[in-house]
Design a protein around this motif. Sequence first.
Motif, short mmCIF file in Angstrom:
data_model
loop_
_atom_site.label_atom_id
_atom_site.label_comp_id
_atom_site.label_asym_id
_atom_site.label_seq_id
_atom_site.Cartn_x
_atom_site.Cartn_y
_atom_site.Cartn_z
N VAL A 146 -8.45 2.11 5.11
CA VAL A 146 -7.73 3.53 5.17
C VAL A 146 -8.36 4.31 6.41
O VAL A 146 -7.66 4.85 7.32
N ASP A 147 -9.68 4.40 6.58
CA ASP A 147 -10.50 5.03 7.32
C ASP A 147 -10.37 4.31 8.66
O ASP A 147 -10.10 5.27 9.66
N HIS A 158 -4.92 -2.90 12.12
CA HIS A 158 -5.92 -2.22 11.36
C HIS A 158 -6.89 -3.05 10.44
O HIS A 158 -7.93 -3.29 10.48
N SER A 214 -13.56 1.55 5.41
CA SER A 214 -12.57 1.01 4.49
C SER A 214 -11.40 1.08 5.59
O SER A 214 -11.35 1.51 6.45
N ALA A 216 -7.71 2.81 9.88
CA ALA A 216 -6.30 3.17 10.25
C ALA A 216 -6.18 4.66 10.55
O ALA A 216 -5.58 4.85 11.75
N SER A 217 -6.83 5.43 9.95
CA SER A 217 -6.75 6.98 10.10
C SER A 217 -7.66 7.55 11.68
O SER A 217 -6.86 8.20 12.31
N ASP A 272 2.16 6.38 6.01
CA ASP A 272 1.01 5.90 7.11
C ASP A 272 0.21 4.90 6.88
O ASP A 272 -1.17 4.77 7.05
N ARG A 273 0.73 3.74 6.11
CA ARG A 273 -0.12 2.77 5.78
C ARG A 273 -0.78 1.98 6.80
O ARG A 273 -0.23 1.93 7.79
N PRO A 274 -1.78 1.34 6.49
CA PRO A 274 -2.73 0.59 7.77
C PRO A 274 -1.63 -0.56 8.11
O PRO A 274 -0.67 -1.30 7.46
N LEU A 330 0.86 -1.35 0.05
CA LEU A 330 -0.07 -0.06 -0.10
C LEU A 330 0.88 1.34 -0.13
O LEU A 330 2.05 1.36 0.58
#
Length: 183
Positions: free
Chosen positions: A101-102, A37, A99, A104-105, A31-33, A27
Amino acid sequence: MAPPASPHVSMNISVNVSAARAYLASLPGPDRPTLMHLLLVTLGRTLAAFPAANARVVGHKVIRVEGVGAALPVNLLGHAGESRAELGMVVIDRLDSRSLVDVASRTRRSVGQERGGRTTNRVMQGLLGFAAHAPSGVLELGLDAFDLALRSPRVAEQLFARFPATTVLSNVGAVVGGPGDRL
């Protein structure tokens, strides 16, 4: 808490995550998951696929819950949040529809707030405040009263709206690890 008011399911398994690690490494971005996550999203989708496993027991009745949320313990030692507690808690809701990414964020943002000394959940804020100031006998009585109140469907529904966790997922390394550990 006495059964069947508080059923618990614990698992200890070993899984080869080589393919998952390779996927995460592919990815883009710094700041990849993380594997944590990915596990959260997988847990959310799995519990959504099996609604009976995502249900709660309230007042000796099984109540199905819409959406999957997870409570995650957070190590506060070595961070600004340590001044109020050694351990914090974040809740990530709607894991079944977010998602990777969401998730993880949101997880990183919430963990950062907890470690920065800003509790992200009002229920935890109240419980921590009560626990910090109540004498031990009063604390035990308060927790017993809280447990009893949660057996009421109306109270349980209101609490779930404010603390939408149907499961707890702990990353032991991040919980008991040092200040540099990431979640």
